[in-house]
Structures are given as C-alpha cells and as structure tokens.
Design a protein around this motif. Structure first.
Motif, short mmCIF file in Angstrom:
data_model
loop_
_atom_site.label_atom_id
_atom_site.label_comp_id
_atom_site.label_asym_id
_atom_site.label_seq_id
_atom_site.Cartn_x
_atom_site.Cartn_y
_atom_site.Cartn_z
N ILE A 1 -33.09 43.01 18.09
CA ILE A 1 -34.05 41.92 17.99
C ILE A 1 -33.46 40.72 18.72
O ILE A 1 -32.40 40.22 18.33
CB ILE A 1 -34.33 41.56 16.52
N PRO A 2 -34.11 40.28 19.79
CA PRO A 2 -33.56 39.13 20.50
C PRO A 2 -33.66 37.86 19.65
O PRO A 2 -34.64 37.66 18.93
CB PRO A 2 -34.44 39.02 21.75
N SER A 3 -32.64 37.04 19.74
CA SER A 3 -32.64 35.79 18.99
C SER A 3 -33.59 34.80 19.64
O SER A 3 -33.79 34.82 20.85
CB SER A 3 -31.24 35.19 18.93
N HIS A 4 -34.17 33.94 18.83
CA HIS A 4 -35.02 32.88 19.35
C HIS A 4 -34.79 31.61 18.54
O HIS A 4 -35.00 31.58 17.34
CB HIS A 4 -36.50 33.25 19.27
N ARG A 5 -34.34 30.61 19.20
CA ARG A 5 -34.20 29.28 18.61
C ARG A 5 -34.51 28.29 19.72
O ARG A 5 -33.99 28.42 20.83
CB ARG A 5 -32.79 29.01 18.08
N SER A 6 -35.34 27.35 19.41
CA SER A 6 -35.69 26.33 20.39
C SER A 6 -35.20 24.97 19.90
O SER A 6 -35.32 24.65 18.72
CB SER A 6 -37.20 26.29 20.59
N ALA A 7 -34.66 24.19 20.82
CA ALA A 7 -34.25 22.83 20.46
C ALA A 7 -35.47 21.95 20.27
O ALA A 7 -35.40 20.93 19.59
CB ALA A 7 -33.34 22.27 21.56
N ASP A 8 -36.59 22.37 20.83
CA ASP A 8 -37.82 21.61 20.71
C ASP A 8 -38.56 22.04 19.44
O ASP A 8 -38.95 23.20 19.30
CB ASP A 8 -38.70 21.85 21.95
N ALA A 9 -38.76 21.11 18.52
CA ALA A 9 -39.38 21.43 17.23
C ALA A 9 -40.80 21.98 17.40
O ALA A 9 -41.19 22.92 16.71
CB ALA A 9 -39.40 20.20 16.33
N LYS A 10 -41.57 21.43 18.32
CA LYS A 10 -42.94 21.89 18.52
C LYS A 10 -42.96 23.32 19.05
O LYS A 10 -43.75 24.15 18.60
CB LYS A 10 -43.66 20.94 19.50
N GLU A 11 -42.07 23.62 19.99
CA GLU A 11 -41.98 24.98 20.53
C GLU A 11 -41.57 25.97 19.44
O GLU A 11 -42.12 27.07 19.35
CB GLU A 11 -40.97 25.01 21.68
N GLU A 12 -40.62 25.59 18.61
CA GLU A 12 -40.19 26.46 17.51
C GLU A 12 -41.33 26.68 16.53
O GLU A 12 -41.56 27.79 16.04
CB GLU A 12 -38.97 25.88 16.80
N GLN A 13 -42.08 25.63 16.24
CA GLN A 13 -43.22 25.74 15.33
C GLN A 13 -44.26 26.70 15.90
O GLN A 13 -44.80 27.54 15.17
CB GLN A 13 -43.83 24.36 15.10
N GLU A 14 -44.55 26.62 17.18
CA GLU A 14 -45.52 27.51 17.82
C GLU A 14 -45.03 28.96 17.80
O GLU A 14 -45.80 29.88 17.58
CB GLU A 14 -45.81 27.06 19.25
N TYR A 15 -43.73 29.15 18.01
CA TYR A 15 -43.14 30.49 17.95
C TYR A 15 -43.33 31.09 16.56
O TYR A 15 -43.80 32.22 16.40
CB TYR A 15 -41.65 30.45 18.33
N GLN A 16 -42.97 30.32 15.53
CA GLN A 16 -43.07 30.81 14.16
C GLN A 16 -44.54 31.05 13.77
O GLN A 16 -44.85 32.02 13.08
CB GLN A 16 -42.42 29.83 13.19
N LYS A 17 -45.43 30.20 14.22
CA LYS A 17 -46.86 30.38 13.95
C LYS A 17 -47.34 31.68 14.57
O LYS A 17 -48.08 32.44 13.95
CB LYS A 17 -47.64 29.19 14.50
#
Length: 103
Positions: free
Chosen positions: A68-84
């Motif tokens: 499973i590739p890791s995913h973490r974004s420094a941008d809060a909005k981008e991370e929120q969209e990923y999780q959504k």
C-alpha cells in the motif's frame, strides 16, 4: 473497503446470517501501511498460546496482499480531499458490492 485481501463479501454474508439487524461500523484507515514485526520475539509475548498452523494461515493471507503506497500531503486541503475520496470509495463498495446501508 474492498481493496485488501479479505473476502469481505463472504464475511458480511456470514455476519448477516449470524448477527441479523446488527449495524456495521466501518473505519477507513488509509494513506499508510502498518508493519507487523512478527519476527521479533517481543511481538509474541501477548500471544503465548499462538499455534504455528494459525500463523501459517495468516502468512498465506498476507502473501496474497499487495503493498500500500503511503500518502501524506503537507497541504491540509489536499489531504482532506484524499481522505474524502477514500471514504466515498469505501461507502460505494459497501453499498454496491456488499449490499450494506439503508435500502
């Protein structure tokens, strides 16, 4: 939901038979994989009665999986969209494939 190596369709068919009308709670955990340090002696202290045959079944299941590739974004909005997006895919899978949710 549905992207791992557990046969969730069979699991939830059995769950529905054994636990009719019981709600299902899902929690998506995405963006990282957790390593299981099973080769370290300390790992087994909490399972002193673990059987080799059960562990062999676990290893067989694990080998069917994929990284499973890791995913973490420094941008809060981008991370929120990923999780959504992860949550939306999970809910769609639960409804369309597993038949879960309000009808």
């Amino acid at each position: 939901m549905g992207e791992g190596c557990v046969d969730l369709k069979t699991y939830f068919e059995k769950f529905a038979a054994l636990c009719p009308k019981v709600a299902v709670h899902i929690e998506t955990i995405s963006g990282f994989a957790r390593e299981i340090p099973y080769l370290k002696a300390d790992f087994w202290k909490v399972w002193p009665k673990a059987r080799a045959s059960d562990f062999a079944q676990f290893l067989a299941l694990a080998k069917r999986g994929k990284p499973i590739p890791s995913h973490r974004s420094a941008d809060a909005k981008e991370e929120q969209e990923y999780q959504k997006g992860e949550l939306e895919r999970s809910i769609k899978y639960c409804k369309e494939t597993l038949g879960l949710g309000a009808k």
